[in-house]
Design an enzyme around this catalytic site. Structure first.
Site, PDB file in Angstrom:
ATOM      1  N   THR A  36       5.817 -27.376  26.429  1.00  0.00           N
ATOM      2  CA  THR A  36       4.722 -26.918  27.287  1.00  0.00           C
ATOM      3  C   THR A  36       4.355 -28.029  28.256  1.00  0.00           C
ATOM      4  OG1 THR A  36       3.866 -25.346  25.688  1.00  0.00           O
ATOM      5  CG2 THR A  36       2.272 -26.248  27.238  1.00  0.00           C
ATOM      6  N   GLN A 109      11.813 -18.985  25.572  1.00  0.00           N
ATOM      7  CA  GLN A 109      10.991 -18.888  24.367  1.00  0.00           C
ATOM      8  C   GLN A 109       9.879 -17.855  24.555  1.00  0.00           C
ATOM      9  OE1 GLN A 109       8.081 -21.699  22.900  1.00  0.00           O
ATOM     10  NE2 GLN A 109       9.302 -21.992  21.035  1.00  0.00           N
ATOM     11  N   HIS A 185       9.068 -17.602  19.159  1.00  0.00           N
ATOM     12  CA  HIS A 185       8.197 -18.717  18.739  1.00  0.00           C
ATOM     13  C   HIS A 185       7.354 -18.258  17.551  1.00  0.00           C
ATOM     14  CE1 HIS A 185       5.861 -22.253  18.675  1.00  0.00           C
ATOM     15  NE2 HIS A 185       5.504 -22.353  19.950  1.00  0.00           N
ATOM     16  N   ASN A 188       4.118 -23.606  14.924  1.00  0.00           N
ATOM     17  CA  ASN A 188       3.032 -24.388  15.536  1.00  0.00           C
ATOM     18  C   ASN A 188       1.673 -23.700  15.659  1.00  0.00           C
ATOM     19  OD1 ASN A 188       5.040 -26.242  15.681  1.00  0.00           O
ATOM     20  ND2 ASN A 188       5.414 -26.042  17.875  1.00  0.00           N
ATOM     21  N   TYR A 190       0.845 -20.495  16.296  1.00  0.00           N
ATOM     22  CA  TYR A 190       0.631 -19.374  17.215  1.00  0.00           C
ATOM     23  C   TYR A 190       0.744 -18.049  16.450  1.00  0.00           C
ATOM     24  CZ  TYR A 190       0.602 -23.277  20.310  1.00  0.00           C
ATOM     25  OH  TYR A 190       0.260 -24.476  20.884  1.00  0.00           O
ATOM     26  N   ARG A 237      12.050 -19.873  15.785  1.00  0.00           N
ATOM     27  CA  ARG A 237      11.521 -21.223  15.545  1.00  0.00           C
ATOM     28  C   ARG A 237      10.405 -21.192  14.502  1.00  0.00           C
ATOM     29  NH1 ARG A 237       9.080 -26.205  19.082  1.00  0.00           N
ATOM     30  NH2 ARG A 237      10.807 -27.570  18.593  1.00  0.00           N
ATOM     31  N   GLY A 324      12.523 -33.512  22.366  1.00  0.00           N
ATOM     32  CA  GLY A 324      11.426 -33.147  23.250  1.00  0.00           C
ATOM     33  C   GLY A 324      11.068 -34.284  24.184  1.00  0.00           C
TER      34      GLY A 324
END
Ligand code: 8OZ
Length: 366
Positions: A36, A109, A185, A188, A190, A237, A324
């Protein structure tokens, strides 16, 4: 079938051993992790600067784009791209054409943030949606700066098909935009992760309670997306230990091994795993067991450098490794790894939002 003698590289792969990922043959095992960067315009349409950013990084064996909201409701931060409008599809088409022009491969994604959005980012100022009316702790990012997380609205049972429909539509849009595949996704903190873990999912219907029930939405979404793309061009993921966005699970190992075993029957392109907590800790979880439970390519993520990545690939504990921060600061990371070149240091002050600086001005090696 003709017998072939495996080469030494098949037995002991490193980052530069080509690999098959679903239908794609990748030139190397270096994956650009989804990142992001909050530098897409207000309408969520990739612009020239974003195209240039991905062009510079096309030497990765595979790029996974930054999370892209599947619907206006799925957005949780300023400046993130979408994959729900024709303009967004056209913007992404310019990205995929450019990456393909460099012989790169790129997956989009698919992202829905669930409870960590804010009314100011939602259509009609609505509450964000979630499995249960349980807020994350702390503050989220809005167009007007950081604001405390709100208590989300629990999705009604009869809204779930529409939610799955958002994923299907976004998957169709990604196909139109020329991507090589999509990554779901489910990490994390979400929406899909909020359903998976019991700290955020306290539903009493068939989407909550047992691991099987908490997994149901992810499996239904994976099924819907695989109908659009074929599962061999779909990745998932997960982040078993990441407590980012106030995530907890009373039984992480069991939850995620069951998740992976259930995903096996799709024949996915890959599983992508964020191994550490966002604090960097990797404790109390057997990743080799998770990896061995998955019957397809495993992409490891989280704090790897070249040396550790090569060791991990050689040992068979992963098939690919995603990077990353190293890709933020080193557009030519693949060349630098190939030549054991020194790496540029990433500047965290320009990770999220801003202009070209810290985005497309990191120098490549001459
Ligand atoms: C950092 C800031 C905002 C979003 C994730 C999409 O963790 C993110 C994200 C990371 O997956």
């Amino acid at each position: 079938m003709q017998a072939t003698v495996p080469s030494l590289e098949d037995i002991r792969p490193n980052l530069f051993t080509p690999v098959r990922l679903g239908t794609h043959q990748l030139a190397n095992r270096i994956v650009m992790a989804p990142l992001t960067r909050n530098r897409v315009g207000k309408e969520g349409v990739p612009q020239a600067m974003n195209i240039e950013y991905y062009r510079q990084r096309a030497g990765a064996g595979l790029i996974v784009t930054e999370g892209s909201q599947i619907s206006p409701q799925g957005q949780g931060y300023p400046g993130t791209p979408g994959i729900h409008s024709p303009e967004q599809v056209a913007g992404w088409r310019r990205v995929t054409d450019t990456v393909h022009g460099q012989d790169g491969r790129i997956f989009l994604q698919l992202w829905h943030v669930g409870r960590v959005s804010h009314p100011s980012l939602q259509p009609d100022g609505a509450l964000p949606v979630a499995p249960s009316a349980i807020p994350a702790e702390g503050e989220g990012m809005t167009l007007e700066g950081p604001k405390p997380f709100v208590t989300p609205r629990a999705l009604e049972l009869d809204e779930i098909p529409g939610l799955i429909g958002q994923f299907s539509k976004a998957a169709e849009n990604a196909l139109r935009a020329g991507f090589d595949g999509v990554e779901i996704h489910a990490a994390n903190g979400y929406l899909l992760d909020q359903f998976l873990r019991d700290g955020s999912n306290q539903r009493t219907d068939k989407y909550g309670g047992s691991v099987e029930n908490r997994l149901r939405l992810l499996l239904e979404v994976t099924d819907a997306v695989s109908r659009v793309w074929n599962a061999d061009r779909v990745g998932v993921r997960l982040s078993p230990l990441n407590s980012f966005n106030t995530m907890t699970d009373s039984s992480s190992q069991a939850t995620f091994v069951t998740a992976v075993e259930s995903l096996n029957h799709f024949g996915l392109a890959y599983l992508h795993v964020v191994e550490p907590d966002f604090t960097g800790q990797v404790t109390g979880f057997d990743y080799l067991r998770l990896r061995n439970s998955f019957m397809g390519p495993y992409i490891a993520n989280g704090g790897y450098d070249k040396e550790r990545a090569d060791r991990t690939l050689e040992s068979g504990a992963a098939d690919l490794v995603s990077f990353g921060k190293a890709f933020i600061a080193n557009p030519d990371l693949t060349d630098r790894f190939a030549t054991n070149g020194t790496l540029n240091e990433p500047d965290p002050s320009t990770f999220y939002g801003g202009d070209e600086r810290g985005y497309i001005d990191y120098p490549a090696l001459p």
